[in-house]
Design a protein around this motif. Structure first.
Motif: not given
Lengths: 409, 409, 409
Positions: B251-269
């Motif tokens: 969408a046009e009003n998406v101005v940035a993506l943030a990354i959340g590494l605490e949850d990402y690394t948990a998802d990867l195990g």
């Protein structure tokens, strides 16, 4: 069917054990002649001859000359060799099968541990015998790269008989078929005999998975089989890497992707190094695709079977990237994998906290689980439980850790 | 609505400041009784009681017992606590709102600086008061992971009132809602009160963005609001990483993506390490998706608030990969972010050259800008201008750099 | 067409060689006046004047004043300058072309070696003359970033004439056009004159490739040309990286992707470093896309023409990641590329084994090739053959290596 009347199947010679080579010549008259060369002739000669006669009778062959050079083949090996020889010469749909070994009759869970899986060449009986006593998580009978092109035909019969009569000691029963579409015809030898998991080499599209599943379903319907057959596609090309997520989500029975770095680096035209910078991207893509699909990620085998420390470092790097397991090409690699893929103390402590919080919430009848201010959602609990199970199965903690931890306090 | 007639809302006890705990019991008769325990009773007791009476009257409650344990709560906090208590007990669509604070009434630009944004737990008033004086680029009132599950209900009222009555000192006004679809109901508390930007946690598809925008549009239409509400989806799963470009362009009003590494690394195990090899791929995917979409890339928070040098190294690595900013969990992190995300001398010198070339071309009435033989196209000029703006806003150069540089010559 | 009657084209002054600057003023009467300033006036003055007269007559210009400041321009350069001047002043579809140089009349193979390709600014004749004697695999006449915006018009004529009359010494004949869609109009100057390969800068979609091919086909049809024109899109933005596989597979005549790191790092807003961590992801994406599409991967140029060791390290890293070649901005870089992209001893030994196995299987009339137990499939043989060819062409082994190796045994 070839028009020749003589054929030779199996292996003999220096270094060959637990195998036999059988030459079969179909004749027009003269009945059955069996020439047997075997070190175990005194002990088993009679029984081998009887077995051969039985199989020839089963295939309605009345006149033939059979020459057997035996190096200690078990009956299911002799039978596989002879049936392959017969089917090179005559056309028949009959299969000569010994009764299915009772202890091989088990199913596996979709998310069971797959830390180690031992590759066994599909046409080398000596490596099959006793492979299970090393207790890898899985045993792979390989019909693909470990079988020379001119041995593919006979390997099918040997793998089929091994699935029925080799003791797997509870290891997940796996077969690597040949590349699809050629590999589809391997399925006739495999699917009816309680295989747990099929490895699909050089996988590059969901379509290949669909083709495999279609053929599996046909055979299951014909044979009235109902058990699950899991798939582990192997990503080993640049295109496969691009399609990793597509393949990982192609079907419900895809339980893991493996990566094959020997072929992948060849496809890229690069040398495979210990630091593995050349495959970092590919390994990341595969791990990410797997975790996004909720399935396991399995790393490539480590080729240098003498380098135990190199293997350990490799395992630690694999685990750090998110891989759940790895292939083995020698039984001695299995323990290194289990020791180092196992959760370490920090991981176990964290998992215990989460599982404890979950158990306490459950005991108190709470709908939600929280640790500090953070709500713990179901996937996190599931992941922690998996870590605990892994710690138990790799001997890091006791099955009764909760009770024992409580007693310590 | 629960059937109980008594409810307790808010916080009290050791370490609690600027908050209060309110117990409300609805009665059938006896009028309003207020019991107040407060260190500031002498000074503010009368005013607190008056406030409580006013709110009860607003909700047409005539008989009730209110017990307030106050630790210095501002009126908007007391009001939020009491309204939450009331709404636990009775069903009403009315909202008790103080007048909107004039200085909070601003809009933000799509591409404004977002180097630092300070996370504040949505149910902890003490951390909110004065957060703005540290001048982060943005202040996030967090309804998600920083609020315990059983506090989510009351946090909505507190965040709503904070949006109206807490001075943000010009920082971009942000709220992190709960994960979609559950988080959609948070929007009723947020959208009508001039929020500038919403953080969408655990985002994994464009569809989630569309759901948020649909609900925003409905509320805006109802409330006759016209200002922009920007979105910053947070990528914090393997699937999110795969869908990063889809989300970035949703969408046009998406101005940035943030990354959340605490949850990402948990998802990867996997374990989250300082070198961050385990998330290199994910961070690269997110940065690339953002730059391809023409939006900002925001890195994960740095958890060790005591390690200022570690933070600095982290910022330099983030910047080197293409991130434009980072989250903060402590005000002291803000300055480190601004100092190190700011353009350095080499970057400033290069940007000055380009902006000068552009200004000269403009002054000469030339249609195209060139530097040496290379044509400078519009995006390059825009990027250089952004660097200059960033250098100005982070205090690296003066607003009048062009004039000052000319004088030096 | 501009309304002015005077125009100046080309270059003069310090450092300018093999070029000329021509001022052309169209008059209503007075015939042709030619003023010539040239160091080679004594030798070539007469011939230059005659050439100018011929061209003016060709364009039917009867009254004009021509001022030529010559620094040793070859006839095709003078002609390009004058034609550009004429076409600034009058509208005509006629083109003044010298006969096509016989030795330039060759086609190239889709998978020919592209280790080195030398960039030449499209408006700088001095760098073009003799570029071929350094024997790069390709020579690029650059109409894009190496030509200043106000020189783009005249560069088209110079590049066209160079394609016809400059000796390429067998190097693949390449032109980098301007970014699509603007670059489409460059094709009129290029396609009719036996260009082998077009570089498409800042490529971000298959659509751009389709537009180029559509226009190529139109021109080929008009000019009755049948030879192949290969495309090498350049990926130099975050979006391009995301679309790399789409671009690589956009059309049959795409033979390689190049990556442009100067623009890519600018798009990311990061500094380009020697370790190149900031572009590791992008380079991996491009290599993987290329290998998946079965085409070549070409790395970015190395800017520091004085740092030969830095270049060598860069080449070795490029090769280790899977790149097949690289751009050059100075002839001295060519040899470093060829020496280090060439297969090393280990690679040659491995390739020889595979090619030998293939040749032996062929000599024995076998349908399948195997090395040990592993079947060697056709792509592996093709790759080994490519390594051998590369080793031969880079002088690492003799053309008759098989015979020579056999003699040694």
């Amino acid at each position: 069917m070839e028009q020749t009347k003589t054929v030779t199947i199996g292996n003999k010679g220096k270094g060959v054990r637990s195998d036999c080579q059988i030459s079969l010549e179909l004749l027009n008259s003269g009945g059955i002649t069996i020439e047997l060369v075997s070190k175990v002739n005194a002990l088993y000669g009679k029984s081998i001859r009887k077995g051969v006669e039985e199989i020839l009778e089963f295939f309605e062959i009345k006149n033939a000359k059979v020459v057997i050079d035996d190096s200690g083949a078990l009956p299911f090996v002799v039978a596989a060799r002879l049936e392959a020889a017969v089917k090179k010469l005559i056309k028949t749909d009959k299969e000569f099968l010994f009764p299915f070994l009772g202890q091989n009759n088990y199913q596996t869970e979709k998310d069971k541990n797959r830390i180690s899986r031992l590759y066994l060449p599909g046409n080398t009986p000596s490596l099959m015998i006793n492979a299970g006593i090393h207790h890898p998580d899985g045993i792979i009978l390989d019909l693909e790269d470990a079988v020379a092109p001119d041995k593919k035909f006979e390997a099918g019969f040997l793998v089929r008989n091994a699935l029925r009569n080799l003791d797997f000691y509870g290891a997940e029963r796996m077969v690597r078929i040949n590349q699809v579409p050629q590999g589809l015809k391997d399925l006739d030898f495999i699917v009816p005999h309680n295989v747990n998991l099929l490895l699909i080499p050089k996988c590059e599209s969901a379509e290949q998975i669909h083709l495999v599943n279609k053929r599996i379903d046909e055979i299951k319907a014909t044979c009235k089989i109902t058990g699950n057959i899991w798939l582990m596609p192997i990503i080993e090309s640049a295109l496969g890497v691009i399609k990793a997520y597509e393949v990982a989500t192609a079907a419900e029975n895809v339980v893991a992707l493996a990566i094959g770095l020997e072929d992948y680096t060849a496809d890229l035209g690069v040398r495979r190094t210990a630091e593995a910078t050349e495959s970092f991207f590919a390994r990341s893509m595969v791990v990410n695709a797997c975790k996004a699909a909720g399935i396991q990620a399995i790393d490539s085998v480590f080729s240098d079977v003498a380098d135990m420390d190199g293997l350990k470092q490799n395992v630690l790097r694999s685990k750090a990237l998110g891989f759940d397991g790895m292939g083995c090409i020698h039984p001695r690699q299995i323990k290194v994998l289990h020791d180092n893929f196992a959760p370490d103390d920090v991981e176990i402590a964290k998992a215990k906290k989460i599982v404890n919080a979950f158990m306490e919430a459950k005991e108190k009848g709470l709908g939600v689980v929280s640790l500090g201010t953070k709500m713990i959602d179901a996937p996190v609990v599931k992941r922690a439980q998996k870590t605990i199970n892994l710690a138990i199965s790799t001997g890091k903690i006791s099955k009764n850790w909760r009770e024992e931890d409580n007693e310590k306090i």
